[in-house]
Design a protein around this motif. Sequence first.
Motif, mmCIF file in Angstrom:
data_model
loop_
_atom_site.group_PDB
_atom_site.id
_atom_site.type_symbol
_atom_site.label_atom_id
_atom_site.label_comp_id
_atom_site.label_asym_id
_atom_site.label_seq_id
_atom_site.Cartn_x
_atom_site.Cartn_y
_atom_site.Cartn_z
ATOM 1 N N THR A 89 13.169 -97.627 2.452
ATOM 2 C CA THR A 89 14.265 -97.039 3.205
ATOM 3 C C THR A 89 13.973 -95.645 3.792
ATOM 4 N N LEU A 90 13.585 -94.819 2.729
ATOM 5 C CA LEU A 90 13.238 -93.404 2.875
ATOM 6 C C LEU A 90 11.789 -92.986 3.642
ATOM 7 N N GLY A 91 10.988 -94.296 3.720
ATOM 8 C CA GLY A 91 9.694 -93.912 4.314
ATOM 9 C C GLY A 91 8.586 -93.544 3.379
ATOM 10 N N LEU A 92 8.765 -93.668 2.217
ATOM 11 C CA LEU A 92 7.704 -93.304 1.248
ATOM 12 C C LEU A 92 6.877 -94.335 0.903
ATOM 13 N N THR A 93 5.812 -94.406 1.948
ATOM 14 C CA THR A 93 4.923 -95.503 2.057
ATOM 15 C C THR A 93 4.182 -95.702 0.888
ATOM 16 N N LYS A 94 3.634 -94.799 0.323
ATOM 17 C CA LYS A 94 2.628 -94.919 -0.811
ATOM 18 C C LYS A 94 3.372 -95.549 -2.202
ATOM 19 N N VAL A 95 4.740 -94.843 -2.348
ATOM 20 C CA VAL A 95 5.491 -95.459 -3.549
ATOM 21 C C VAL A 95 5.884 -96.811 -3.096
ATOM 22 N N LYS A 96 6.281 -97.038 -1.915
ATOM 23 C CA LYS A 96 6.587 -98.437 -1.713
ATOM 24 C C LYS A 96 5.453 -99.572 -2.000
ATOM 25 N N ASP A 97 4.107 -99.241 -1.465
ATOM 26 C CA ASP A 97 3.142 -100.107 -1.368
ATOM 27 C C ASP A 97 2.722 -100.245 -3.117
ATOM 28 N N SER A 98 2.871 -99.281 -3.998
ATOM 29 C CA SER A 98 2.526 -99.384 -5.275
ATOM 30 C C SER A 98 3.558 -100.188 -5.841
ATOM 31 N N CYS A 99 4.882 -100.068 -5.670
ATOM 32 C CA CYS A 99 5.887 -100.786 -6.248
ATOM 33 C C CYS A 99 5.641 -102.409 -6.049
ATOM 34 N N GLU A 100 5.373 -102.533 -4.651
ATOM 35 C CA GLU A 100 5.049 -103.871 -4.116
ATOM 36 C C GLU A 100 3.850 -104.576 -4.986
#
Length: 154
Positions: A89-100
């Motif tokens: 939602t915030l556009g934190l792409t690296k965090v998002k990818d790692s959480c995925e």
Amino acid sequence: MPDTHEEERSEEGSVGLPDLGDSIDALTFEQILEMDDEDNDDREFSKSIVFGFFEQAEQTFDQMDEALEKKDLPELSSLGHFLKGSSATLGLTKVKDSCEKIQHYGQQKDEAGTKDEPDKQICLDKIKDILVVVKEQYEEVEKVLRRFYAEPSS
């Protein structure tokens, strides 16, 4: 050439975004900033969302550490999914990818979520490694965003 596109995007940014680096998608983050009241230079609305995310992320990392100790893959998957959504939602792409990736390993799948990984210990080891990386990625974006919202120096 991707650097050129990133520069063009941030130069076009109507909110005068600083260089957010490659860990934050400027266009996504700008959508959050557009929700701020135009008369309010403090950006109270977006700041509350971002700082709320900081609290949420830190609590979730603590819960992930506990779930890892308990070897609770379903809980790790659920927490990864949860944090993936808020960071996206915030556009934190690296965090998002790692959480995925944490979400997938928690489901006993490979990193991409396409193949089964029947060895629970392999999944736990991968999650442990990713957790170290995602916490570093989080700290990086937290610094950038805290600097962005800092009170102007007088």
